[in-house]
Design a protein around this motif. Structure first.
Motif, PDB file in Angstrom:
ATOM      1  N   TYR A 133      65.940  38.806  20.808  1.00 54.41           N
ATOM      2  CA  TYR A 133      65.616  38.169  22.183  1.00 54.41           C
ATOM      3  C   TYR A 133      64.482  36.965  21.925  1.00 54.41           C
ATOM      4  O   TYR A 133      63.636  36.675  21.633  1.00 54.41           O
ATOM      5  N   MET A 134      64.394  36.445  20.156  1.00 50.78           N
ATOM      6  CA  MET A 134      63.845  35.568  19.350  1.00 50.78           C
ATOM      7  C   MET A 134      65.042  34.203  18.288  1.00 50.78           C
ATOM      8  O   MET A 134      65.474  35.533  17.299  1.00 50.78           O
ATOM      9  N   SER A 245      56.597  41.970  20.170  1.00 52.58           N
ATOM     10  CA  SER A 245      56.630  39.783  20.136  1.00 52.58           C
ATOM     11  C   SER A 245      57.847  39.985  21.482  1.00 52.58           C
ATOM     12  O   SER A 245      57.281  38.625  21.921  1.00 52.58           O
ATOM     13  N   LYS A 249      56.523  36.384  23.639  1.00 52.72           N
ATOM     14  CA  LYS A 249      57.543  35.738  23.971  1.00 52.72           C
ATOM     15  C   LYS A 249      57.174  35.382  25.105  1.00 52.72           C
ATOM     16  O   LYS A 249      58.168  33.858  25.702  1.00 52.72           O
ATOM     17  N   ARG A 250      57.337  35.684  26.701  1.00 58.14           N
ATOM     18  CA  ARG A 250      57.963  36.214  27.513  1.00 58.14           C
ATOM     19  C   ARG A 250      56.180  34.953  28.430  1.00 58.14           C
ATOM     20  O   ARG A 250      55.944  34.362  29.225  1.00 58.14           O
ATOM     21  N   PRO A 253      53.163  29.687  25.912  1.00 58.48           N
ATOM     22  CA  PRO A 253      53.821  29.089  25.851  1.00 58.48           C
ATOM     23  C   PRO A 253      55.069  28.562  25.027  1.00 58.48           C
ATOM     24  O   PRO A 253      54.699  29.249  23.729  1.00 58.48           O
ATOM     25  N   ASP A 254      56.041  28.046  24.643  1.00 57.47           N
ATOM     26  CA  ASP A 254      56.654  28.489  23.233  1.00 57.47           C
ATOM     27  C   ASP A 254      55.942  27.568  22.171  1.00 57.47           C
ATOM     28  O   ASP A 254      56.809  28.554  20.981  1.00 57.47           O
ATOM     29  N   LYS A 255      55.249  26.310  22.212  1.00 59.85           N
ATOM     30  CA  LYS A 255      54.766  26.225  20.531  1.00 59.85           C
ATOM     31  C   LYS A 255      53.705  27.160  20.413  1.00 59.85           C
ATOM     32  O   LYS A 255      54.027  27.103  18.731  1.00 59.85           O
ATOM     33  N   TYR A 257      54.466  29.907  20.692  1.00 53.77           N
ATOM     34  CA  TYR A 257      55.023  31.133  20.595  1.00 53.77           C
ATOM     35  C   TYR A 257      55.839  30.630  19.115  1.00 53.77           C
ATOM     36  O   TYR A 257      55.441  31.600  17.673  1.00 53.77           O
ATOM     37  N   GLU A 258      55.413  29.704  18.963  1.00 52.78           N
ATOM     38  CA  GLU A 258      56.414  29.195  17.740  1.00 52.78           C
ATOM     39  C   GLU A 258      55.619  29.096  16.276  1.00 52.78           C
ATOM     40  O   GLU A 258      56.004  29.999  14.988  1.00 52.78           O
ATOM     41  N   LYS A 259      54.383  28.687  17.136  1.00 53.47           N
ATOM     42  CA  LYS A 259      53.400  28.940  15.022  1.00 53.47           C
ATOM     43  C   LYS A 259      53.228  30.705  15.318  1.00 53.47           C
ATOM     44  O   LYS A 259      52.388  30.429  13.973  1.00 53.47           O
TER      45      LYS A 259
END
Length: 267
Positions: A133-134, A245, A249-250, A253-255, A257-259
């Motif tokens: 999923y990621m 998790s 992710k849903r 914001p993408d950044k 979640y990345e952090k």
């Protein structure tokens, strides 16, 4: 009449746990292995099958149908792990991972559909991964192969629904199995710019598997799915935070979640 179940990769790990549990529940279980002669003491029959060799898939399915006259449930469990900086993983290893984790299950599905259409019933369960999923650092290829199987299942299940054939995904988190010993590890190279972060991440991943949940939990989840009249598209089985998790992710914001991921892996 007992339902007939075929489990790819049924000689060890999650597959063996599922097979043992379903056998105790009265199902007629067949597992598969590339070397069935090594598993003569199994609680259920093990037939020869290598998901990367279509002729062995055809032969294994034929063997089960000749013995039982039907095939009610197929569990696509066979899979392999792969770790490493994507830049340093040989192309052939990437292709090999997809051959097992993606093309293999598709070929098994193609091979069993004619029998299930003939029966006008059947259930196919694809074992994927929460990692699908990621995109996880140093597990990107594994994430990609399992994520691809998740998406293909979404499409495939709509195509076979008219034949009364159900299909679903089950995504496990970390379970205490031997998957870490069997996966491809890109070596931690002395001169590599990834040496430090990859080395520490590899140790963290192995510790997660060692501390993973009992595979019996997966077996019980799959048993419940088999007894469900209309299975959902996706199931997740694992620790709360691993399943949560996916929710994060849903909604994040993408950044952001990345952090979170980078902090988790100390990158």
């Amino acid at each position: 009449m007992s339902k007939v179940v075929l489990i790819t990769g049924g000689s060890s790990g999650i597959g063996k746990s599922v097979g043992d549990y379903l056998t105790l529940q009265g199902f007629m279980v067949f597992g598969t292995s590339r070397s069935p002669e090594k598993h003569a003491s199994s609680n259920f029959p093990i037939v020869r099958l290598d998901v990367t060799k279509p002729e062995t898939i055809t032969e294994a399915i034929k063997t089960v149908i000749v013995k039982t006259g039907r095939l009610d449930v197929v569990i696509n469990n066979a899979g392999v792990g792969i770790t490493g900086p994507i830049e340093e993983i040989p192309e052939q290893e990437i292709k090999s991972n997809f051959e097992t984790n993606f093309f293999g299950p598709i070929n098994v599905i193609k091979a069993v559909l004619p029998q299930m259409r003939k029966q006008k019933s059947g259930l196919i369960i694809n074992v994927t991964s929460i990692a699908g999923y990621m995109g996880l650092p140093y597990r990107g290829i594994y994430s990609a192969s399992k994520g691809a199987l998740e998406l293909v299942t979404e499409a495939f299940r709509m195509e076979v629904k008219a034949f009364n054939i159900h299909m679903t995904n089950v995504a496990p988190g970390d379970f205490a199995t031997n998957i870490a010993s069997g996966r491809y590890h890109a070596p931690v190279l002395d001169g590599s710019p990834y040496k430090g972060p990859y080395g520490s991440t590899l140790k963290l991943m192995d510790s997660h598997v060692d501390a993973g949940k009992d595979p019996l939990e997966m077996a019980k989840a799959i048993h419940k799915i088999i007894n469900t009249a209309n299975p959902k598209v996706h199931y997740k089985v694992g620790e709360f935070m691993q399943k949560f998790s996916i929710v994060l992710k849903r909604i994040l914001p993408d950044k952001v979640y990345e952090k979170l991921l980078m902090n988790h892996y100390k990158l």
